[in-house]
Design a protein around this motif. Structure first.
Motif, PDB file in Angstrom:
ATOM      1  N   GLU A  41       0.815  -1.222   0.000  1.00 39.26           N
ATOM      2  CA  GLU A  41       0.000   0.000   0.000  1.00 39.26           C
ATOM      3  C   GLU A  41       0.846   1.269   0.000  1.00 39.26           C
ATOM      4  O   GLU A  41       0.553   2.218  -0.720  1.00 39.26           O
ATOM      5  N   ASN A  42       1.889   1.273   0.820  1.00 40.59           N
ATOM      6  CA  ASN A  42       2.652   2.517   0.992  1.00 40.59           C
ATOM      7  C   ASN A  42       3.674   2.764  -0.106  1.00 40.59           C
ATOM      8  O   ASN A  42       3.817   3.894  -0.574  1.00 40.59           O
ATOM      9  N   LEU A  44       3.690   1.622  -3.173  1.00 35.89           N
ATOM     10  CA  LEU A  44       3.055   1.787  -4.481  1.00 35.89           C
ATOM     11  C   LEU A  44       2.437   3.165  -4.677  1.00 35.89           C
ATOM     12  O   LEU A  44       2.111   3.549  -5.793  1.00 35.89           O
ATOM     13  N   ARG A  45       2.292   3.909  -3.596  1.00 36.50           N
ATOM     14  CA  ARG A  45       1.721   5.253  -3.737  1.00 36.50           C
ATOM     15  C   ARG A  45       2.603   6.132  -4.606  1.00 36.50           C
ATOM     16  O   ARG A  45       2.105   7.063  -5.260  1.00 36.50           O
ATOM     17  N   CYS A  46       3.915   5.879  -4.596  1.00 39.72           N
ATOM     18  CA  CYS A  46       4.821   6.712  -5.403  1.00 39.72           C
ATOM     19  C   CYS A  46       5.572   5.898  -6.459  1.00 39.72           C
ATOM     20  O   CYS A  46       5.812   6.390  -7.547  1.00 39.72           O
ATOM     21  N   HIS A  47       6.006   4.699  -6.108  1.00 40.43           N
ATOM     22  CA  HIS A  47       6.817   3.917  -7.051  1.00 40.43           C
ATOM     23  C   HIS A  47       6.486   2.438  -6.931  1.00 40.43           C
ATOM     24  O   HIS A  47       5.767   2.026  -6.002  1.00 40.43           O
ATOM     25  N   ASN A  48       7.013   1.640  -7.838  1.00 41.62           N
ATOM     26  CA  ASN A  48       6.786   0.198  -7.777  1.00 41.62           C
ATOM     27  C   ASN A  48       7.294  -0.341  -6.437  1.00 41.62           C
ATOM     28  O   ASN A  48       8.314   0.122  -5.922  1.00 41.62           O
ATOM     29  N   PRO A  50       9.336  -2.351  -3.985  1.00 36.19           N
ATOM     30  CA  PRO A  50      10.657  -2.971  -4.178  1.00 36.19           C
ATOM     31  C   PRO A  50      10.647  -4.464  -3.900  1.00 36.19           C
ATOM     32  O   PRO A  50       9.898  -4.936  -3.047  1.00 36.19           O
ATOM     33  N   SER A  51      11.499  -5.164  -4.611  1.00 29.82           N
ATOM     34  CA  SER A  51      11.640  -6.590  -4.370  1.00 29.82           C
ATOM     35  C   SER A  51      12.380  -6.802  -3.055  1.00 29.82           C
ATOM     36  O   SER A  51      13.437  -6.202  -2.825  1.00 29.82           O
ATOM     37  N   ARG A  70      10.645   9.892   4.667  1.00 34.09           N
ATOM     38  CA  ARG A  70      10.220  10.440   3.372  1.00 34.09           C
ATOM     39  C   ARG A  70       8.707  10.270   3.149  1.00 34.09           C
ATOM     40  O   ARG A  70       8.038  11.173   2.659  1.00 34.09           O
ATOM     41  N   ALA A  71       8.191   9.100   3.507  1.00 32.69           N
ATOM     42  CA  ALA A  71       6.779   8.804   3.236  1.00 32.69           C
ATOM     43  C   ALA A  71       5.897   8.994   4.459  1.00 32.69           C
ATOM     44  O   ALA A  71       4.721   8.637   4.418  1.00 32.69           O
TER      45      ALA A  71
ATOM     46  N   LEU B 142       7.737  12.646  -6.388  1.00 30.58           N
ATOM     47  CA  LEU B 142       7.720  12.066  -7.736  1.00 30.58           C
ATOM     48  C   LEU B 142       8.864  12.500  -8.631  1.00 30.58           C
ATOM     49  O   LEU B 142       8.981  12.011  -9.753  1.00 30.58           O
ATOM     50  N   TRP B 146      13.420   7.736 -12.057  1.00 30.09           N
ATOM     51  CA  TRP B 146      12.955   6.343 -12.102  1.00 30.09           C
ATOM     52  C   TRP B 146      11.557   6.200 -11.503  1.00 30.09           C
ATOM     53  O   TRP B 146      10.961   5.134 -11.592  1.00 30.09           O
ATOM     54  N   ILE B 147      11.040   7.298 -10.905  1.00 29.11           N
ATOM     55  CA  ILE B 147       9.707   7.232 -10.300  1.00 29.11           C
ATOM     56  C   ILE B 147       8.643   7.843 -11.202  1.00 29.11           C
ATOM     57  O   ILE B 147       7.598   7.240 -11.437  1.00 29.11           O
ATOM     58  N   ARG B 173       7.822  16.704  10.790  1.00 27.04           N
ATOM     59  CA  ARG B 173       6.971  15.938   9.888  1.00 27.04           C
ATOM     60  C   ARG B 173       6.657  14.569  10.484  1.00 27.04           C
ATOM     61  O   ARG B 173       7.339  14.107  11.402  1.00 27.04           O
ATOM     62  N   ASP B 233      -7.395   1.570   2.847  1.00 25.38           N
ATOM     63  CA  ASP B 233      -6.261   0.935   2.174  1.00 25.38           C
ATOM     64  C   ASP B 233      -5.222   1.960   1.687  1.00 25.38           C
ATOM     65  O   ASP B 233      -4.313   1.621   0.924  1.00 25.38           O
ATOM     66  N   SER B 267      -3.660  11.858  -4.949  1.00 28.32           N
ATOM     67  CA  SER B 267      -3.015  10.659  -5.481  1.00 28.32           C
ATOM     68  C   SER B 267      -3.968   9.489  -5.248  1.00 28.32           C
ATOM     69  O   SER B 267      -4.484   9.310  -4.140  1.00 28.32           O
ATOM     70  N   VAL B 269      -4.036   5.385  -6.105  1.00 28.45           N
ATOM     71  CA  VAL B 269      -3.365   4.207  -6.667  1.00 28.45           C
ATOM     72  C   VAL B 269      -4.150   2.979  -6.239  1.00 28.45           C
ATOM     73  O   VAL B 269      -4.328   2.728  -5.041  1.00 28.45           O
ATOM     74  N   LYS B 282      -2.746  10.955 -10.501  1.00 27.40           N
ATOM     75  CA  LYS B 282      -2.127  11.972  -9.664  1.00 27.40           C
ATOM     76  C   LYS B 282      -2.407  13.359 -10.241  1.00 27.40           C
ATOM     77  O   LYS B 282      -2.561  13.513 -11.466  1.00 27.40           O
ATOM     78  N   TRP B 367      11.689  -3.526 -11.086  1.00 25.09           N
ATOM     79  CA  TRP B 367      10.869  -2.553 -10.353  1.00 25.09           C
ATOM     80  C   TRP B 367      11.450  -1.138 -10.327  1.00 25.09           C
ATOM     81  O   TRP B 367      10.771  -0.193  -9.980  1.00 25.09           O
TER      82      TRP B 367
END
Lengths: 89, 408
Positions: A41-42, A44-48, A50-51, A70-71, B142, B146-147, B173, B233, B267, B269, B282, B367
């Motif tokens: 969930e977390n 995938l919000r910005c990028h694929n 990771p494996s 960061r997230a 973003l 690569w993103i 934060r 979710d 956003s 997803v 987005k 990925w």
């Protein structure tokens, strides 16, 4: 532009309230989520997502701490995600 | 007599066998001892490799590509962005992203961010140093090649855009739950943007410049962003950002000029089982309002001009990746589209009203490694406030891009 300070003040107040009231780092719903689910969930919000095989356990500790900041992940979320990622090693 | 020989022979054989057995036993004992010593040695050696609480990680990304326009056919955007992360302890972390970029045949080095973070509690972190300004979602989340789904940033979001990128200051934060409702937040104080008064470059009068140091005044810019996750979710995030502060230089007529930046972002997803795909939507609307001021006219600096110094930009993008498809090739594809606009003040020397449509197909090697192919359709005036020509904003007119990017 005179209304701007008021808007800023109210917005800042809202954020500060959120920070002050952030005494809870999880909810019953979040506690029920697995590390794999939080990872999906977390990330995938910005990028694929990771494996888990990409890094060693030590590297995952650093990467997850970086992503926690960061997230804006909570500590329990970060701990669960790190534990899941290390299962591949 | 025969019996005596037989007894002697048997005795001789028994002695030989017994001696051989004793020798084997001694040899086995020696080998076991040797193995024990080796295990002990390896055990001691492995202790020296046991990770401590301090760990270092080198990550980052790189990208480059091909750009084809009416005027050029060129390989562009050679960029290498190492990210140094040092975890001092379970609470303290330092990180810095550098950008080494080939520009005009020379290597330009820039520090995107360099800051120290201290985890104050389970859901609050203090940061100090050069940070990515938490304004909207594009720059903080973003921007790495690569993103994001395209070869260039949307209008208004490049290094020369109207959206703040990075700055030096302090930040609080974190994220937490209000019941089952997740929120994240950021509150910060930074040097802030700087207003170009047009004294040196009248054609840039009124433009805000970001990430310039040191500060041009004593006032600090404060800002915050709060994000809400309405769904359990975390598929949808709605964000609100604001930033306010003085932008005029001290001891000038523009000392009290202030600027308000604000933004709304979203956003979404979601994995769509029916399409065996991941849908990624987005968007971000950003605007900046600067107090009115008189600026020198570029044709005759003794004449003064004024204008409503308000700018805005927004983008919306969608991508669909059939990540759950059975076929490996299909699973690696991603289809993406983006619309972005930029409006700068009417009457200013840098007035512009642009739109861009980007349509692309990406192919993911893994990925974090992607080949991006996209076509851009641009409309509207293009002038001084154009984005950078490669990697961060794009080219004038219609263009075709073929880029690769790798995260590591």
């Amino acid at each position: 532009m005179k209304k701007i300070p008021i808007i800023i003040f109210l917005f800042t107040l809202l954020v500060m309230i959120a920070i002050i009231s952030s005494c809870r780092s999880t909810s019953s719903l979040a506690e029920a989520k697995s590390g794999a689910q939080l990872w999906g969930e977390n990330c995938l919000r910005c990028h694929n997502s990771p494996s888990p095989e990409s890094f060693s356990d030590e590297a995952w500790d650093v990467a997850v701490m970086h992503m926690r900041i960061r997230a804006n992940l909570t500590e329990p979320e970060a701990v669960k995600i790190a534990k899941f990622l290390k299962t591949a090693n | 007599m025969k019996n005596r020989y037989l007894v002697f022979f048997l005795f001789l054989m028994f002695s030989l066998v017994s001696q051989k057995s004793d020798a084997q036993e001694v040899q086995s004992t020696d080998e076991i001892q040797k193995l024990k010593q080796e295990i002990e040695h390896l055990k001691n050696e492995s202790e020296t490799y046991k990770p401590g609480k301090s760990n270092f990680l080198l990550r980052g990304y790189a990208h480059s590509g091909l750009q084809i326009t009416d005027e050029e056919f060129s390989f562009v955007g050679g960029s290498f962005n190492p990210l140094f992360i040092y975890k001092q302890s379970d609470r303290l972390l330092f990180e810095s992203e550098w950008e080494l970029e080939l520009t005009g045949g020379e290597v330009e080095l820039a520090i995107e961010y360099a800051n120290m973070s201290y985890l104050l509690s389970k859901n609050l972190t203090f940061r100090a140093g050069k940070i990515l300004v938490p304004f909207g979602i594009f720059v903080p989340n973003l921007h790495p090649a690569w993103i994001h789904k395209f070869s260039a940033a949307p209008l208004g979001a490049g290094h020369d855009g109207i959206i703040p990128t990075n700055d030096i200051g302090l930040e609080l934060r974190g994220g937490s739950y209000l019941g089952d409702f997740k929120v994240n937040y950021s509150f910060y104080a930074v040097n802030g943007s700087q207003l170009n008064d047009g004294e040196e470059n009248p054609e840039e009068a009124g433009i805000l410049h970001h990430a310039i140091f040191p500060d041009n005044n004593k006032g600090k810019t404060i800002g915050s962003r709060i994000g809400f996750f309405p769904f359990s979710d975390s598929s949808l995030e709605l964000g609100f950002s604001g930033m306010y502060g003085k932008v005029g230089a001290k001891e000038t007529e523009m000392e009290d000029i202030t600027a308000l930046h604000y933004a709304f972002d979203f956003s979404y997803v979601k994995t769509l089982s029916s399409l065996s795909s991941v849908l990624d939507l987005k968007g971000q609307f950003s605007a900046v309002n600067v107090d009115d001021a008189n600026y020198p006219f570029h044709e005759n600096p003794d004449d003064l001009i004024t204008f409503d110094n308000n700018s805005s930009t927004w983008f919306a993008q969608a991508s669909l990746r059939p990540a759950l498809a059975e076929n490996n090739f299909v699973r690696s594809l991603e289809f993406a589209g983006r619309y972005s606009t930029l409006k700068t003040p009417e009457g200013s020397e840098w007035e512009t009203d642009q739109t861009q449509i980007d349509l692309g197909i990406n192919y993911w090697i893994d990925w974090r490694t992607v080949f991006k192919m996209s076509y851009r359709i641009s409309n509207g005036a293009a002038d001084e406030h154009d984005e950078e020509p490669d990697g961060h904003g794009g080219a004038e007119g219609n263009a075709f891009f073929f880029h690769w990017a790798i995260g590591f």
